[in-house]
Design an enzyme around this catalytic site. Structure first.
Site, mmCIF file in Angstrom:
data_model
loop_
_atom_site.group_PDB
_atom_site.id
_atom_site.type_symbol
_atom_site.label_atom_id
_atom_site.label_comp_id
_atom_site.label_asym_id
_atom_site.label_seq_id
_atom_site.Cartn_x
_atom_site.Cartn_y
_atom_site.Cartn_z
ATOM 1 N N LEU A 362 -14.799 -1.695 30.184
ATOM 2 C CA LEU A 362 -14.871 -2.759 29.181
ATOM 3 C C LEU A 362 -15.650 -2.340 27.952
ATOM 4 O O LEU A 362 -15.448 -2.868 26.865
ATOM 5 C CB LEU A 362 -15.515 -4.008 29.796
ATOM 6 C CG LEU A 362 -14.780 -4.636 30.991
ATOM 7 C CD1 LEU A 362 -15.614 -5.756 31.587
ATOM 8 C CD2 LEU A 362 -13.407 -5.152 30.569
ATOM 9 N N GLY A 363 -16.580 -1.408 28.108
ATOM 10 C CA GLY A 363 -17.403 -0.970 26.980
ATOM 11 C C GLY A 363 -18.494 -0.045 27.463
ATOM 12 O O GLY A 363 -18.644 0.232 28.650
ATOM 13 N N GLY A 365 -22.647 1.684 26.101
ATOM 14 C CA GLY A 365 -23.753 1.655 25.145
ATOM 15 C C GLY A 365 -24.859 2.564 25.611
ATOM 16 O O GLY A 365 -24.665 3.448 26.452
ATOM 17 N N VAL A 370 -19.721 -0.349 31.302
ATOM 18 C CA VAL A 370 -19.391 -1.598 31.982
ATOM 19 C C VAL A 370 -17.914 -1.563 32.348
ATOM 20 O O VAL A 370 -17.061 -1.255 31.506
ATOM 21 C CB VAL A 370 -19.689 -2.824 31.091
ATOM 22 C CG1 VAL A 370 -19.360 -4.114 31.841
ATOM 23 C CG2 VAL A 370 -21.150 -2.826 30.652
ATOM 24 N N LYS A 384 -21.947 -3.206 35.693
ATOM 25 C CA LYS A 384 -22.710 -2.478 34.684
ATOM 26 C C LYS A 384 -23.450 -1.336 35.365
ATOM 27 O O LYS A 384 -24.256 -1.547 36.259
ATOM 28 C CB LYS A 384 -23.707 -3.414 33.992
ATOM 29 C CG LYS A 384 -24.469 -2.776 32.842
ATOM 30 C CD LYS A 384 -25.329 -3.810 32.154
ATOM 31 C CE LYS A 384 -26.038 -3.231 30.944
ATOM 32 N NZ LYS A 384 -26.864 -4.239 30.245
ATOM 33 N N ASP A 484 -33.786 -10.630 23.934
ATOM 34 C CA ASP A 484 -32.703 -9.928 23.230
ATOM 35 C C ASP A 484 -31.519 -10.868 22.995
ATOM 36 O O ASP A 484 -30.380 -10.548 23.333
ATOM 37 C CB ASP A 484 -32.269 -8.699 24.009
ATOM 38 C CG ASP A 484 -31.474 -7.709 23.139
ATOM 39 O OD1 ASP A 484 -31.598 -7.787 21.893
ATOM 40 O OD2 ASP A 484 -30.752 -6.873 23.692
#
Length: 658
Positions: A362-363, A365, A370, A384, A484
């Site tokens: 999904l992504g 960083g 993830v 994650k 955050d």
């Protein structure tokens, strides 16, 4: 007498020239030896080429600096003089997996070879995820990934960084050819790229030019950035070099040649004709030698045997890895029993994510990747994966996550469980099919209209998140500070309801306990101003972040953005405050939704956002008061007397908070 005067003048001139250039630097490396540079962390010289990070599946940082610092600021006659310099180098960036672009590398000017608090990932091993660093540091980033919270223009750009990972200016990587046509350069292709950087101390200007190695320097620079504030990011002496970092996937950042001169004029010319070329899944390419031809011939004879051996080895490793995974799944260390007990097996998550396949990602960083997964053919999850450098790091993180896992609220992204394999921690969450609020507010095109997130949904999502924050601050047996809050951490479920997620930076305190000082973490633009002076997070600092999010949602603009093409970037809080004082606050509303909402309702949300982002934490509302206003209940008495005095622009008052 005239002759003596002439000799005196000549002596003065020679003395001045000697003092001016006695510390001058002028070097040329067409190849490197390990003793040529200061090599820090994982940086090394490999076959006469500088490699900045390693080839492991762990995070890595590498820096390489010229041993003698540049003398950047001199004071010959009580007037500071800034040194000019010119440098040229050849670099190559090649990710092992082209679908994971990595982060690139940076050319660096720093007064230290080890900037404090620097972390890996998208921070180049130079910056932290906190407030701008205080070390004088200037970098030119050659970035091969896009990070929206840093306002990156795309996933292939060159940027100017002044003490901050958020570039002051960035531009898509490329060059203008002799016909005036712009040609894009894909910096993560492995090709050798030549860069020229000229710094003018007189004009405080940086020119950056790039082109494929072997092509003459283009006449027009890619970036020409001038800013008198640059002097604030320089010190008397600064080290010059390169820095890069990565996380779990391998990215090879190479420096193949480098020259620099601070004596005026251009740096000496590099010889690019014999440099090796690194291509995906290929060894360095050069002129074929007799040995290479002979080796190829012999290799063709035994290729079948090698293939058979490879198949056998693949089968053997697969069987052994399976046994190791099963053994690792069964092994639960004693300290793990102290924490939240819902533990998934690694094999279960492996199957759910189809072997953590690229198609399910999904992504990614700075903390890892993830993946989407499916449990028992029906339950969709998000997994994650977070890597730590040590088992102690995993244990400390588990101590935080164990309590977070017990949080249950309809407006939080609920954690379903966790899994540990070695030093890698996998957190399992509910899958949010509609992604993040960030994507819906900032990344959707202006047309067609049905792709725009309407005001009714935006207001409902704000109310959802406010309720989730209220639960964190007041509704559990401990107070949870998220630390955050931003659109990227607000996810939308299948019914487009908002849920607050990503508790990786959260802290827990007993109700009534004064939060202790800690390192400042969070995202630039959403950090409360008091954290710069007293790094002790409070419920009020969470409220500040939520206030910025409210203004972003209402205005359709990021927290730091230029409102007009000719304008410099300004804080969204500052601009909305100015418009409020001038009685024109509705001009800040996202023009795509102005016709959808009632004036009174939009004014209420904008004013509430300003109140939440008040510079004085004592003047901000609590989440109880925020929820009361957003959900239409009668506001408490204190909210009616909130004063908007943002300090930076004047003062005003909320005459009617509802």
């Amino acid at each position: 007498m005239l002759r003596i005067t002439a000799y005196s003048a000549l002596f003065f001139l020679l003395f001045h020239l000697f003092n001016t250039h006695s510390s001058a630097i002028n070097f040329l490396y067409n190849s490197f030896n390990p003793t040529d540079l200061i090599l820090i962390s994982d940086a090394r010289v490999d076959s006469s080429i500088v490699r900045l990070t390693n080839d492991s599946d762990q995070s890595s940082i590498g820096r390489a600096f010229y041993p003698t610092p540049l003398k950047m600021i001199t004071t010959p006659t009580n007037t500071n003089t800034i040194t000019s310099f010119s440098t040229s180098f050849v670099f190559s960036i090649l990710p092992q997996d082209p679908t994971n672009p990595g982060f690139g590398l940076a050319f660096v000017l720093s007064n230290t070879t080890s900037p404090s608090g620097a972390i890996s990932g998208q921070y180049f091993g130079l910056f932290s995820n906190a407030l701008p660093i205080h070390t004088p540091l200037l970098a030119v980033e050659f970035d091969t990934g896009q990070n929206q919270e840093f306002n990156d223009s795309d996933g292939n750009h060159v940027g100017i960084d002044l003490n901050s990972i958020q570039s002051s200016f960035n531009q898509t990587a490329g060059y203008w050819d002799s016909t005036g046509e712009f040609r894009t350069i894909h910096m993560n292709s492995g090709q050798n790229i030549r860069a020229w950087i000229e710094f003018s101390g007189t004009d405080l200007q940086i020119n950056v030019t790039i082109s494929p190695a072997g092509i003459s320097k283009p006449s027009r620079p890619l970036i020409s950035y001038q800013n008198p504030e640059i002097v604030n990011y320089l010190s008397d002496q600064m080290y010059v070099g390169f820095s890069a970092s990565k996380v779990t996937w391998v990215e090879r950042q190479r420096i193949l040649g480098w020259s620099l001169s601070d004596m005026g004029g251009a740096a000496r010319e590099l010889n690019t004709s014999n440099l090796p070329v690194f291509l995906p899944d290929s060894p360095p390419r050069g002129s074929p030698s007799a040995g290479l031809i002979s080796g190829t011939t012999i290799g063709s004879v035994v290729v079948m045997a090698v293939c058979l051996w490879g198949l056998y080895w693949f089968w053997y490793r697969k069987q052994r890895n399976k046994e190791e995974l099963e053994a690792d799944d069964d092994k639960i260390e004693e300290w793990e029993l102290e924490y939240w007990p819902h533990r998934f097996s690694y094999e279960e998550l492996w199957k759910a994510t189809k072997g953590f396949s690229k198609e399910e990602m999904l992504g990614f960083g700075g903390f890892g990747r993830v993946y989407k997964g499916v449990l028992s053919s029906t339950t969709e999850i998000a997994v994650k994966c977070i890597s730590h450098d040590s088992k102690q790091g995993v244990r400390e993180f588990m101590a935080e996550i164990s309590s977070m896992g017990r949080l249950q609220h309809k407006n939080l992204v609920n954690m379903k469980g966790w899994c540990r394999k070695g030093n890698e921690l996998m957190l399992v969450y509910d899958y949010m099919p509609n992604g993040s609020l960030n994507n819906w507010i900032f990344d959707k095109p202006n047309t067609p209209e049905d792709q725009i997130l309407g005001w009714d949904v935006r207001r409902r999502v704000l109310g959802d998140v406010a309720e989730g924050l209220l639960y964190l601050h007041h509704g559990w047996d401990q107070m949870v500070l998220h630390r955050d809050i931003k659109p990227g951490n607000i996810l939308l479920d299948g019914e487009m309801r908002g849920r607050l997620g990503d508790f990786g930076l959260a802290k827990l305190y007993q109700h009534g306990e004064a939060p202790g000082k800690t390192r400042v973490v969070g995202t630039l633009g959403y950090l409360a101003p008091e954290l710069a002076h007293v790094p002790a997070p409070t419920a009020a600092s969470d409220v500040y972040s939520f206030g910025v999010v409210m203004l972003e949602v209402a205005c359709g603009r990021r927290q730091i953005e230029g409102w007009l093409e000719e304008e410099d970037e300004v804080l969204l809080v500052d601009r909305v405050s100015e418009l409020y004082v001038e009685g024109r606050v509705l001009e800040a509303v996202d023009e795509r939704i102005r016709g959808e909402c009632k004036v009174e309702e939009m004014e209420k949300v904008l004013k509430l956002g300003l109140a939440c982002s008040h510079p004085d934490p004592n003047h901000r509302p609590t989440m109880k008061e925020v929820v009361a206003v957003l959900l239409g209940e009668e506001a408490v008495a204190r909210l009616g007397s909130l004063v908007v005095d943002l300090g930076r622009i004047g003062s005003g008052a909320f005459d009617d908070p509802t």
